[in-house]
Scaffold this motif. Structure first.
Motif, PDB file in Angstrom:
ATOM      1  N   GLN A   2       0.825  -1.202   0.000  1.00  0.00           N
ATOM      2  CA  GLN A   2       0.000   0.000   0.000  1.00  0.00           C
ATOM      3  C   GLN A   2       0.863   1.258   0.000  1.00  0.00           C
ATOM      4  O   GLN A   2       1.888   1.334   0.688  1.00  0.00           O
ATOM      5  CB  GLN A   2      -0.936   0.023   1.212  1.00  0.00           C
ATOM      6  N   THR A   3       0.413   2.227  -0.796  1.00  0.00           N
ATOM      7  CA  THR A   3       1.071   3.530  -0.883  1.00  0.00           C
ATOM      8  C   THR A   3       0.032   4.609  -0.636  1.00  0.00           C
ATOM      9  O   THR A   3      -1.082   4.539  -1.174  1.00  0.00           O
ATOM     10  CB  THR A   3       1.701   3.740  -2.275  1.00  0.00           C
ATOM     11  N   ASP A  25      -1.462  -2.251  -4.109  1.00  0.00           N
ATOM     12  CA  ASP A  25      -0.793  -2.958  -5.207  1.00  0.00           C
ATOM     13  C   ASP A  25      -0.774  -2.055  -6.451  1.00  0.00           C
ATOM     14  O   ASP A  25      -0.174  -1.003  -6.409  1.00  0.00           O
ATOM     15  CB  ASP A  25      -1.453  -4.304  -5.469  1.00  0.00           C
ATOM     16  N   GLN A  26      -1.470  -2.418  -7.513  1.00  0.00           N
ATOM     17  CA  GLN A  26      -1.409  -1.645  -8.750  1.00  0.00           C
ATOM     18  C   GLN A  26      -2.626  -0.748  -8.971  1.00  0.00           C
ATOM     19  O   GLN A  26      -2.739  -0.100 -10.009  1.00  0.00           O
ATOM     20  CB  GLN A  26      -1.285  -2.588  -9.953  1.00  0.00           C
ATOM     21  N   ALA A 376      -3.330   2.528 -10.866  1.00  0.00           N
ATOM     22  CA  ALA A 376      -2.673   3.639 -10.176  1.00  0.00           C
ATOM     23  C   ALA A 376      -1.637   4.287 -11.101  1.00  0.00           C
ATOM     24  O   ALA A 376      -0.418   4.193 -10.889  1.00  0.00           O
ATOM     25  CB  ALA A 376      -2.037   3.159  -8.885  1.00  0.00           C
ATOM     26  N   ASP A 377      -2.156   4.915 -12.169  1.00  0.00           N
ATOM     27  CA  ASP A 377      -1.338   5.695 -13.103  1.00  0.00           C
ATOM     28  C   ASP A 377      -1.546   7.157 -12.744  1.00  0.00           C
ATOM     29  O   ASP A 377      -2.620   7.729 -13.002  1.00  0.00           O
ATOM     30  CB  ASP A 377      -1.771   5.436 -14.547  1.00  0.00           C
ATOM     31  N   ILE A 378      -0.541   7.756 -12.122  1.00  0.00           N
ATOM     32  CA  ILE A 378      -0.715   9.050 -11.455  1.00  0.00           C
ATOM     33  C   ILE A 378       0.492   9.943 -11.729  1.00  0.00           C
ATOM     34  O   ILE A 378       1.635   9.469 -11.783  1.00  0.00           O
ATOM     35  CB  ILE A 378      -0.878   8.839  -9.931  1.00  0.00           C
ATOM     36  N   ALA A 379       0.223  11.240 -11.898  1.00  0.00           N
ATOM     37  CA  ALA A 379       1.296  12.227 -12.032  1.00  0.00           C
ATOM     38  C   ALA A 379       1.151  13.271 -10.929  1.00  0.00           C
ATOM     39  O   ALA A 379       0.030  13.623 -10.537  1.00  0.00           O
ATOM     40  CB  ALA A 379       1.250  12.897 -13.400  1.00  0.00           C
TER      41      ALA A 379
END
Length: 428
Positions: A2-3, A25-26, A376-379
């Protein structure tokens, strides 16, 4: 694993809100108010005073691999994308060999997955070798993994070929992305025919080389029902026709590039060939028409047309230099600084044009949205502190951009793909 990304301003569902983002996870597992989540996390990312967005989506990049790897590779191009905050890109098919068969498309899809650090969607060509009139197997290339077809870099010169291509793409359910350029109207021009081309003594090509083919294609698109997408639209006439065609029910979308939105022929000095691209920079009236198109929805998305070249490809002679500039690493910060901070468009508008709109219109269902259940594609961007764009910071092999040296806001702090950090800004 976890993030937690905490204390940031999060762009989700078209709104900017103070929020924390929990990644398991992803996948994005939850979004909540600051301080809503409590626990022992594997990673905690502090995004105080920073903007947290879905990973940006760019449907138009050139990675030169295979065929011209001295200019770029899948790895370096995708690292450049990550540096710019992009997590999903569409790779154009002007490669050697071109992905013009199901087997070649499948090979590129596999290589993109294995060698890229971001998600790379693959264009197939419209015609064999991106030349002539022999159409590809549209159903076959789609089954092999192509998400769209294009001959980008070359306009389809024959109306009959374009009509049949549109019919075939429509039947296969593939968007057709067109480089609109009538070669018979170029007359050897190396920039837009204009007062500026005359001042510089450089051969000019009339802008009708684009708009005349747009007119042809819009009629054909209505007749075939294809999703017709115009790459790097650049003239006021093209914008007017697209606006009218949408009102008539034509399934047309279009993209504008950062350089056509921010620069015009007036910026060309005749010596810096980083200002040479195709389509060429247009007049100020054309540029303003693109801005108006952004505002009223005629322009559906922003795409970089990232086109890396070697230094040798860009000699000082404007008539001999290759067309194209890089864009992945400068797009967001340039557009934020020059369009948002100046009040021309809102930040939410810019983000929509660079995330949800391209993803939704090209059916990229896992891209463009920061919400629970999505990858979780994040900028993460720094909107508050100015930085200088420097060659030394580029991840691309190409340094061919006129934006080097600009003082900008909106530098990328971090980019995550499937929950993993693929770019992180170096600490000063």
């Amino acid at each position: 694993m976890q993030t937690l990304i905490q204390n940031g301003t999060v762009y989700t569902n078209g709104q900017l809100i103070p929020a924390d983002v929990l990644i398991t996870d992803q996948t994005i597992s939850a979004i909540g108010a600051h301080g809503a989540f409590h626990g022992n996390y594997d990673h905690v990312i502090d995004a105080t005073n920073q903007l947290v967005t879905p990973g940006l989506v760019d449907v138009h990049v050139h990675y030169r691999d295979p065929g011209q790897t001295q200019k770029e590779t899948i790895k370096t191009g995708s690292k450049a994308a990550a540096h710019g905050g992009f997590t999903t890109v569409g790779a154009m098919p002007n490669l050697d060999p071109a992905p013009d068969t199901p087997e070649r498309v499948a090979n590129m899809v596999k290589r993109n997955q294995n060698e890229g650090v971001v998600h790379i969607e693959q264009f197939a060509t419209i015609t064999t070798g991106r030349k002539g009139d022999e159409l590809v197997d549209f159903a076959g290339v789609k089954k092999a993994g192509a998400f769209a077809v294009s001959n980008d870099g070359s306009g389809v010169q024959t109306a009959g070929t374009m009509y049949q291509a549109m019919a075939g793409a429509a039947k296969a359910g593939l968007p057709l992305a067109a480089h609109v350029e009538d070669n018979s109207l170029l007359f050897g021009g190396v920039m837009t025919e204009s007062d500026r081309s005359k001042e510089l003594g450089l051969p000019g090509a009339p802008s009708v080389s684009e708009s005349s083919q747009v007119a042809r294609d819009l009629v054909l698109a209505k007749a075939t029902g294809v999703h017709y997408h115009i790459c790097h639209v650049s003239t006021k006439e093209s914008i007017a026709m697209v606006r009218f065609a949408k009102q008539q029910g034509v399934h047309v979308t279009c993209e504008a590039s950062p350089h056509h939105l921010l620069l015009s022929v007036n910026d060309i000095n005749g010596k810096d060939t980083n200002y040479k691209m195709n389509p060429p920079l247009r007049t100020e009236a054309d540029r303003q028409a693109l801005i108006d198109g952004l505002k009223d929805g005629t322009v559906d998305m922003i795409a970089t047309d990232h086109a890396p070249h070697t230094v040798e490809d860009k000699p000082a002679d404007f008539t001999k230099a290759a067309n194209g500039i890089t864009g992945s690493e400068t797009a967001f910060c340039e557009l934020y600084t020059k369009l948002v901070k100046t009040g021309i468009i809102s930040l939410t508008k810019l983000l929509d044009l660079m995330t949800a709109k391209p993803a939704d219109l090209f059916n990229l269902h896992n891209a463009g949205h920061l919400e629970p259940g999505k990858p979780a594609d994040i900028a993460i961007f720094d909107l508050n502190n100015a930085t200088t764009i420097q060659e030394a910071d580029y991840e691309s092999k190409g340094i061919n951009t006129p934006f080097t040296g600009d003082r900008v806001f909106g530098a990328t702090v971090m980019t995550l793909v499937d929950g993993q950090v693929v770019y992180q800004r170096k600490e000063d």
